[in-house]
Design an enzyme around this catalytic site. Structure first.
Site, PDB file in Angstrom:
ATOM      1  N   CYS A 164      -2.418   5.485   8.529  1.00  0.00           N
ATOM      2  CA  CYS A 164      -3.192   5.533   7.306  1.00  0.00           C
ATOM      3  C   CYS A 164      -4.453   6.383   7.519  1.00  0.00           C
ATOM      4  O   CYS A 164      -5.120   6.256   8.537  1.00  0.00           O
ATOM      5  CB  CYS A 164      -3.513   4.093   6.903  1.00  0.00           C
ATOM      6  SG  CYS A 164      -5.169   3.721   6.434  1.00  0.00           S
ATOM      7  N   GLU A 165      -4.725   7.247   6.572  1.00  0.00           N
ATOM      8  CA  GLU A 165      -5.876   8.136   6.707  1.00  0.00           C
ATOM      9  C   GLU A 165      -7.199   7.414   6.507  1.00  0.00           C
ATOM     10  O   GLU A 165      -8.247   7.960   6.831  1.00  0.00           O
ATOM     11  CB  GLU A 165      -5.757   9.313   5.742  1.00  0.00           C
ATOM     12  CG  GLU A 165      -5.876   8.976   4.290  1.00  0.00           C
ATOM     13  CD  GLU A 165      -5.693  10.171   3.387  1.00  0.00           C
ATOM     14  OE1 GLU A 165      -6.342  10.191   2.334  1.00  0.00           O
ATOM     15  OE2 GLU A 165      -4.915  11.086   3.718  1.00  0.00           O
ATOM     16  N   HIS A 166      -7.168   6.199   5.994  1.00  0.00           N
ATOM     17  CA  HIS A 166      -8.413   5.469   5.750  1.00  0.00           C
ATOM     18  C   HIS A 166      -8.936   4.762   6.995  1.00  0.00           C
ATOM     19  O   HIS A 166     -10.145   4.678   7.189  1.00  0.00           O
ATOM     20  CB  HIS A 166      -8.218   4.451   4.623  1.00  0.00           C
ATOM     21  CG  HIS A 166      -7.794   5.087   3.346  1.00  0.00           C
ATOM     22  ND1 HIS A 166      -6.761   4.589   2.574  1.00  0.00           N
ATOM     23  CD2 HIS A 166      -8.240   6.191   2.712  1.00  0.00           C
ATOM     24  CE1 HIS A 166      -6.606   5.363   1.518  1.00  0.00           C
ATOM     25  NE2 HIS A 166      -7.486   6.344   1.575  1.00  0.00           N
ATOM     26  N   HIS A 167      -8.030   4.202   7.809  1.00  0.00           N
ATOM     27  CA  HIS A 167      -8.450   3.437   8.986  1.00  0.00           C
ATOM     28  C   HIS A 167      -7.823   3.945  10.280  1.00  0.00           C
ATOM     29  O   HIS A 167      -8.094   3.400  11.344  1.00  0.00           O
ATOM     30  CB  HIS A 167      -8.065   1.958   8.818  1.00  0.00           C
ATOM     31  CG  HIS A 167      -8.622   1.336   7.590  1.00  0.00           C
ATOM     32  ND1 HIS A 167      -7.883   1.196   6.438  1.00  0.00           N
ATOM     33  CD2 HIS A 167      -9.855   0.843   7.322  1.00  0.00           C
ATOM     34  CE1 HIS A 167      -8.627   0.631   5.505  1.00  0.00           C
ATOM     35  NE2 HIS A 167      -9.822   0.412   6.005  1.00  0.00           N
ATOM     36  N   GLN A 212       0.764   6.084   1.726  1.00  0.00           N
ATOM     37  CA  GLN A 212       2.199   5.951   1.455  1.00  0.00           C
ATOM     38  C   GLN A 212       2.606   6.636   0.160  1.00  0.00           C
ATOM     39  O   GLN A 212       3.677   7.243   0.084  1.00  0.00           O
ATOM     40  CB  GLN A 212       2.584   4.474   1.437  1.00  0.00           C
ATOM     41  CG  GLN A 212       4.062   4.243   1.229  1.00  0.00           C
ATOM     42  CD  GLN A 212       4.436   2.780   1.336  1.00  0.00           C
ATOM     43  OE1 GLN A 212       3.837   2.032   2.083  1.00  0.00           O
ATOM     44  NE2 GLN A 212       5.426   2.369   0.570  1.00  0.00           N
ATOM     45  N   HIS A 221       1.654  -2.329   6.411  1.00  0.00           N
ATOM     46  CA  HIS A 221       0.429  -1.613   6.756  1.00  0.00           C
ATOM     47  C   HIS A 221      -0.457  -2.473   7.646  1.00  0.00           C
ATOM     48  O   HIS A 221      -0.889  -3.555   7.242  1.00  0.00           O
ATOM     49  CB  HIS A 221      -0.332  -1.237   5.473  1.00  0.00           C
ATOM     50  CG  HIS A 221       0.387  -0.216   4.658  1.00  0.00           C
ATOM     51  ND1 HIS A 221      -0.015   1.086   4.606  1.00  0.00           N
ATOM     52  CD2 HIS A 221       1.495  -0.306   3.882  1.00  0.00           C
ATOM     53  CE1 HIS A 221       0.803   1.768   3.820  1.00  0.00           C
ATOM     54  NE2 HIS A 221       1.734   0.938   3.375  1.00  0.00           N
ATOM     55  N   CYS A 229      -3.456  -1.959   8.474  1.00  0.00           N
ATOM     56  CA  CYS A 229      -4.819  -2.093   7.959  1.00  0.00           C
ATOM     57  C   CYS A 229      -4.946  -3.369   7.120  1.00  0.00           C
ATOM     58  O   CYS A 229      -6.035  -3.928   7.026  1.00  0.00           O
ATOM     59  CB  CYS A 229      -5.240  -0.865   7.161  1.00  0.00           C
ATOM     60  SG  CYS A 229      -4.195  -0.481   5.753  1.00  0.00           S
TER      61      CYS A 229
END
Length: 188
Positions: A78-81, A119, A147, A149
């Site tokens: 995931c690009e956020h975490h 996703q 996920h 995260c």
């Protein structure tokens, strides 16, 4: 394509920031292992979807039914975490005189999954690349992932799956074709 420029000193600083001693015996080689792992996990940036999809015309001219591959492994971050997410993808398409090597669909998913992702974007990238390079009558993609995260931090809900889909071409207006694809995607 882009070149990865990892700095071993950055990974050592990261370990120190976590409160670890990068010179501890168990961590001495960690910066090298992390660099190698991230090169693999992000190798999709070096792949061109057009090169992944090998198209065949021989034998496909008369085929006019859905082709569906289920349970394609998905491993991404995931690009956020930068946390992993993983699951499976199902790809279906209705040929328009050309077919693609079946293993190429797995490689196409991997090409986009091995990038920092969300996703929803992964799902549409796979569908759009197949539509652009194969030019079928219809494309459907369903991705189901867990996920980390969500499971290992924050809300900490283990086992939840996120399901995304993309329906292009004739799958959008044709309810019967869409229903057939979704039934095949579920294994029916």
């Amino acid at each position: 394509m882009q070149e990865h420029n990892f700095d071993q000193a950055d990974w050592r600083r990261f370990l120190k920031h976590l409160g670890e001693d990068p010179d501890r015996p168990g961590l001495i080689d960690t910066p090298n292992r992390v660099e190698k792992a991230w090169r693999d996990w992000t190798s999709g940036y070096e792949e061109d979807p057009a090169q992944v999809l090998k198209v065949f015309e021989d034998g496909a001219e008369q085929y006019n039914e859905l082709i569906v591959i289920r349970n394609i492994p998905v491993y991404s971050h995931c690009e956020h975490h930068l946390a992993p997410f993983f699951g499976t993808a199902t790809i279906g398409y209705l040929p328009n005189g050309k077919i693609v090597g079946l293993s190429k669909l797995t490689r196409l998913v991997d090409c986009f999954a091995r990038r920092l992702q969300v996703q929803e974007r992964l799902t549409t990238q796979v569908a759009e690349a197949l539509m652009q390079h194969l030019q079928p009558k219809a494309v459907g993609v369903v991705v189901s992932c867990r996920h980390m995260c969500m499971e290992s931090r924050g809300i900490r809900t283990a086992g939840e799956e996120t399901i995304t889909s993309a329906m292009l071409g004739e799958l959008q207006p044709n309810l019967a074709l869409r229903t057939e694809f979704l039934a095949l995607a579920r294994g029916g």
